[in-house]
Scaffold this active site. Structure first.
Site, PDB file in Angstrom:
ATOM      1  N   HIS A  75      -1.090  -0.074  -9.502  1.00  0.00           N
ATOM      2  CA  HIS A  75      -2.047  -1.320  -8.914  1.00  0.00           C
ATOM      3  C   HIS A  75      -2.745  -2.114  -9.831  1.00  0.00           C
ATOM      4  O   HIS A  75      -3.983  -2.621  -9.782  1.00  0.00           O
ATOM      5  CB  HIS A  75      -2.976  -0.547  -8.484  1.00  0.00           C
ATOM      6  CG  HIS A  75      -3.209  -0.679  -7.081  1.00  0.00           C
ATOM      7  ND1 HIS A  75      -3.794  -0.744  -5.957  1.00  0.00           N
ATOM      8  CD2 HIS A  75      -4.043  -2.184  -6.285  1.00  0.00           C
ATOM      9  CE1 HIS A  75      -3.765  -1.004  -4.430  1.00  0.00           C
ATOM     10  NE2 HIS A  75      -3.331  -2.352  -5.223  1.00  0.00           N
ATOM     11  N   ARG A 119       0.926  -1.325  -0.047  1.00  0.00           N
ATOM     12  CA  ARG A 119       0.272  -0.615   0.238  1.00  0.00           C
ATOM     13  C   ARG A 119       1.025   1.323   0.194  1.00  0.00           C
ATOM     14  O   ARG A 119       1.908   1.356   0.727  1.00  0.00           O
ATOM     15  CB  ARG A 119      -1.233   0.138   1.497  1.00  0.00           C
ATOM     16  CG  ARG A 119      -1.985  -0.538   1.077  1.00  0.00           C
ATOM     17  CD  ARG A 119      -3.627  -0.152   0.360  1.00  0.00           C
ATOM     18  NE  ARG A 119      -4.337  -1.117   0.576  1.00  0.00           N
ATOM     19  CZ  ARG A 119      -4.805  -2.134  -0.779  1.00  0.00           C
ATOM     20  NH1 ARG A 119      -4.021  -2.476  -1.474  1.00  0.00           N
ATOM     21  NH2 ARG A 119      -5.875  -3.665  -0.404  1.00  0.00           N
ATOM     22  N   GLU A 147      -3.952   7.747  -5.529  1.00  0.00           N
ATOM     23  CA  GLU A 147      -4.502   6.570  -6.917  1.00  0.00           C
ATOM     24  C   GLU A 147      -4.919   7.278  -7.271  1.00  0.00           C
ATOM     25  O   GLU A 147      -6.794   7.614  -5.700  1.00  0.00           O
ATOM     26  CB  GLU A 147      -4.284   5.290  -6.509  1.00  0.00           C
ATOM     27  CG  GLU A 147      -3.295   4.668  -5.164  1.00  0.00           C
ATOM     28  CD  GLU A 147      -2.847   3.368  -5.087  1.00  0.00           C
ATOM     29  OE1 GLU A 147      -3.964   2.180  -5.933  1.00  0.00           O
ATOM     30  OE2 GLU A 147      -1.941   2.735  -4.686  1.00  0.00           O
TER      31      GLU A 147
HETATM   32  P1  NAP Z   1      -1.389 -11.374   5.579  1.00  0.00           P
HETATM   33  O1  NAP Z   1      -0.990 -12.815   4.796  1.00  0.00           O
HETATM   34  O2  NAP Z   1      -1.945 -10.800   5.859  1.00  0.00           O
HETATM   35  O3  NAP Z   1       0.087 -10.412   4.863  1.00  0.00           O
HETATM   36  C1  NAP Z   1      -0.006  -9.092   5.923  1.00  0.00           C
HETATM   37  C2  NAP Z   1       0.886  -9.546   6.890  1.00  0.00           C
HETATM   38  O4  NAP Z   1       0.876  -7.898   6.984  1.00  0.00           O
HETATM   39  C3  NAP Z   1       0.896 -10.116   7.940  1.00  0.00           C
HETATM   40  O5  NAP Z   1       1.762 -11.026   8.535  1.00  0.00           O
HETATM   41  C4  NAP Z   1       2.005  -8.996   9.381  1.00  0.00           C
HETATM   42  O6  NAP Z   1       3.613  -9.355   8.516  1.00  0.00           O
HETATM   43  C5  NAP Z   1       1.959  -7.651   8.416  1.00  0.00           C
HETATM   44  N1  NAP Z   1       1.181  -6.998   9.739  1.00  0.00           N
HETATM   45  C6  NAP Z   1      -0.780  -7.318   9.124  1.00  0.00           C
HETATM   46  N2  NAP Z   1      -0.801  -5.691   9.992  1.00  0.00           N
HETATM   47  C7  NAP Z   1       0.381  -5.665  10.805  1.00  0.00           C
HETATM   48  C8  NAP Z   1      -0.079  -4.574  11.788  1.00  0.00           C
HETATM   49  N3  NAP Z   1      -0.241  -3.969  12.259  1.00  0.00           N
HETATM   50  N4  NAP Z   1       1.668  -4.484  12.148  1.00  0.00           N
HETATM   51  C9  NAP Z   1       2.399  -4.944  11.608  1.00  0.00           C
HETATM   52  N5  NAP Z   1       2.763  -5.708  10.747  1.00  0.00           N
HETATM   53  C10 NAP Z   1       1.692  -6.240   9.859  1.00  0.00           C
HETATM   54  O7  NAP Z   1      -1.654 -10.294   3.418  1.00  0.00           O
HETATM   55  P2  NAP Z   1      -1.064 -11.056   2.205  1.00  0.00           P
HETATM   56  O8  NAP Z   1      -2.066 -11.431   1.568  1.00  0.00           O
HETATM   57  O9  NAP Z   1       0.144 -10.953   2.198  1.00  0.00           O
HETATM   58  O10 NAP Z   1      -1.237  -9.204   1.542  1.00  0.00           O
HETATM   59  C11 NAP Z   1      -0.870  -8.385   2.023  1.00  0.00           C
HETATM   60  C12 NAP Z   1      -0.703  -6.901   1.302  1.00  0.00           C
HETATM   61  O11 NAP Z   1      -0.355  -6.969   0.577  1.00  0.00           O
HETATM   62  C13 NAP Z   1      -2.563  -6.913   1.649  1.00  0.00           C
HETATM   63  O12 NAP Z   1      -2.705  -6.229   2.953  1.00  0.00           O
HETATM   64  C14 NAP Z   1      -2.993  -5.849   0.649  1.00  0.00           C
HETATM   65  O13 NAP Z   1      -2.400  -4.610   1.211  1.00  0.00           O
HETATM   66  C15 NAP Z   1      -1.381  -5.717  -0.111  1.00  0.00           C
HETATM   67  N6  NAP Z   1      -1.592  -6.299  -2.079  1.00  0.00           N
HETATM   68  C16 NAP Z   1      -1.672  -5.132  -2.871  1.00  0.00           C
HETATM   69  C17 NAP Z   1      -1.878  -5.843  -4.079  1.00  0.00           C
HETATM   70  C18 NAP Z   1      -1.602  -5.476  -5.578  1.00  0.00           C
HETATM   71  O14 NAP Z   1      -3.065  -5.140  -6.226  1.00  0.00           O
HETATM   72  N7  NAP Z   1      -0.627  -4.270  -5.461  1.00  0.00           N
HETATM   73  C19 NAP Z   1      -2.751  -7.202  -4.601  1.00  0.00           C
HETATM   74  C20 NAP Z   1      -2.935  -7.997  -3.186  1.00  0.00           C
HETATM   75  C21 NAP Z   1      -2.554  -7.821  -2.170  1.00  0.00           C
HETATM   76  P3  NAP Z   1       3.940 -10.357  10.188  1.00  0.00           P
HETATM   77  O15 NAP Z   1       2.764 -11.191  10.370  1.00  0.00           O
HETATM   78  O16 NAP Z   1       5.063 -10.674   9.510  1.00  0.00           O
HETATM   79  O17 NAP Z   1       3.976  -9.609  11.343  1.00  0.00           O
HETATM   80  C1  GLV Z   2      -5.282  -5.518  -3.372  1.00  0.00           C
HETATM   81  O1  GLV Z   2      -4.761  -4.810  -3.147  1.00  0.00           O
HETATM   82  C2  GLV Z   2      -5.272  -6.090  -2.137  1.00  0.00           C
HETATM   83  O2  GLV Z   2      -5.301  -5.122  -1.554  1.00  0.00           O
HETATM   84  O3  GLV Z   2      -5.972  -6.976  -3.228  1.00  0.00           O
END
Ligand code: NAP
Ligand code: GLV
Length: 322
Positions: free
Chosen positions: A289, A241, A270
């Site tokens: 994005h 993000r 964005e």
């Molecule tokens: P996930 O498995 O929930 O991983 C997110 C990680 O963020 C958690 O494991 C944690 O890491 C960390 N986190 C969460 N809350 C936190 C907090 N309060 N303080 C510090 N660290 C925190 O999610 P994911 O599926 O990997 O997705 C991650 C992120 O990618 C999403 O939240 C979204 O913003 C982004 N995303 C972007 C796109 C795009 O199109 N560019 C698409 C999908 C997702 P630790 O457990 O290691 O601390």
């Molecule tokens: C996209 O940004 C997602 O969080 O799936």
């Protein structure tokens, strides 16, 4: 016999057909299909008598929206990230919240690598050079990139996507560091990664890739101080993000080559405003994005979002509840 009254549902943007058809089969669906997202006023008006909202950023779900939509039972985000939703406010009112995890993990990890490699190899700059007829011919001292093979990759936030990015690094023979709120020994072993504090990760990594959720604790996590800690030769990649990074500080660091470059899929604002300082820099690769943007992944996300919404309307537990 009285005609069946279908639940009203507002879909905030066009979604892949398969998800839409699933909703249309059971609900009275309105889709916002204008090029620009609905304004706040338009959104609140559209939700006034709805029971379901298929949402996504930039739509903000907060107390004011919930006040304006008293019949809302479920908010189904067409995304894994739910930083656009006040989940606590929804919970307090019994409004269910869903998201679309897992199906997009590999797609976002692939896009992260596309940005990392494109920034390391200055692919956009090089493409423009060739297209512009400015290429003066092959010279041993021109257009050097950054070595990826054997370099150190630092992953901030070791969740699903962070771990998928780490697994791919093995093919490049990289040393992988990660920072996380807690140790994850199994994932560490699988990805061949080592947990360190953020400071150490920033100091030692050639590539820093952000994969934490946006939360109060991660907003502005990478600011001027953190950018200063990075190597001048390092590249920052952000597919998480925009608000995790202080974009003004990042522009300054890139301008002064305090770091080498950045590959960004997400931004402070964005869509990125025309003429924004970030768009004037030669050492960045910018994508709009597109982290989950393949037909297969977006279709799976739409189906999950539809399933979440339909379950919420029935008052059942969502298949992917937040
Ligand atoms: P996930 O498995 O929930 O991983 C997110 C990680 O963020 C958690 O494991 C944690 O890491 C960390 N986190 C969460 N809350 C936190 C907090 N309060 N303080 C510090 N660290 C925190 O999610 P994911 O599926 O990997 O997705 C991650 C992120 O990618 C999403 O939240 C979204 O913003 C982004 N995303 C972007 C796109 C795009 O199109 N560019 C698409 C999908 C997702 P630790 O457990 O290691 O601390
Ligand atoms: C996209 O940004 C997602 O969080 O799936």
């Amino acid at each position: 016999m009285k005609p069946e009254v279908k639940s009203k549902v507002f879909v905030g943007f066009p979604i892949p057909q398969a998800g839409l058809e699933k909703l249309q089969a059971q609900c009275d669906v309105t889709v916002w299909d204008k090029a620009e997202a609905a304004s706040r006023e338009e959104l609140l008006a559209a939700l006034r008598d709805c029971e379901g909202f298929l949402s996504m950023a930039p739509y903000r779900v907060d107390d004011a929206l919930l006040d304006a939509a008293p019949g809302l039972k479920v908010v189904s985000n067409h995304a894994v990230g739910v930083d656009n939703i006040d989940v606590a406010a929804c919970k307090k009112r019994g409004v269910l919240v869903g998201n679309t995890p897992d199906v997009l993990t590999d797609t976002v990890a692939d896009v992260t690598w596309a940005l990392l490699l494109a920034t390391a190899w200055r692919v956009v700059e090089a493409d423009e050079l060739v297209r512009g007829g400015q290429w003066g011919g092959l010279k041993p001292t021109d257009y050097w990139g950054a070595d990826v093979t054997g370099a150190t990759l630092g992953i901030v936030g070791f969740g699903r996507i962070g771990q998928a990015v780490a697994r791919r690094a093995r093919g490049f023979g990289m040393t992988v560091l990660y920072s996380s709120r807690e140790a994850k020994p199994e994932a560490e072993q699988e990805a061949g990664a080592r947990r360190v504090e953020l400071d150490e990760l920033l100091r030692h990594s050639d590539f820093v890739s952000l994969h934490c959720a946006l939360a109060p604790e991660t907003r502005g996590l990478i600011g001027a101080e953190q950018l200063k800690q990075m190597k001048p030769s390092a590249i920052l990649v952000n597919t998480a993000r925009g608000a995790i990074v202080d974009q003004t500080a990042l522009v300054e660091a890139l301008k002064t080559t305090a770091i080498r470059g950045a590959g960004l899929d997400v931004f402070a604002v964005e869509p990125v405003p025309q003429g924004d300082a970030i768009t004037h820099l030669p050492n960045v690769v910018l994508t709009p994005h597109i982290g989950s943007a393949t037909e297969k992944t977006r279709t799976q996300m739409a189906l999950i979002a539809a399933d979440n919404l339909l379950a919420g309307l029935r008052g059942e537990r969502l298949p992917h509840a937040v």
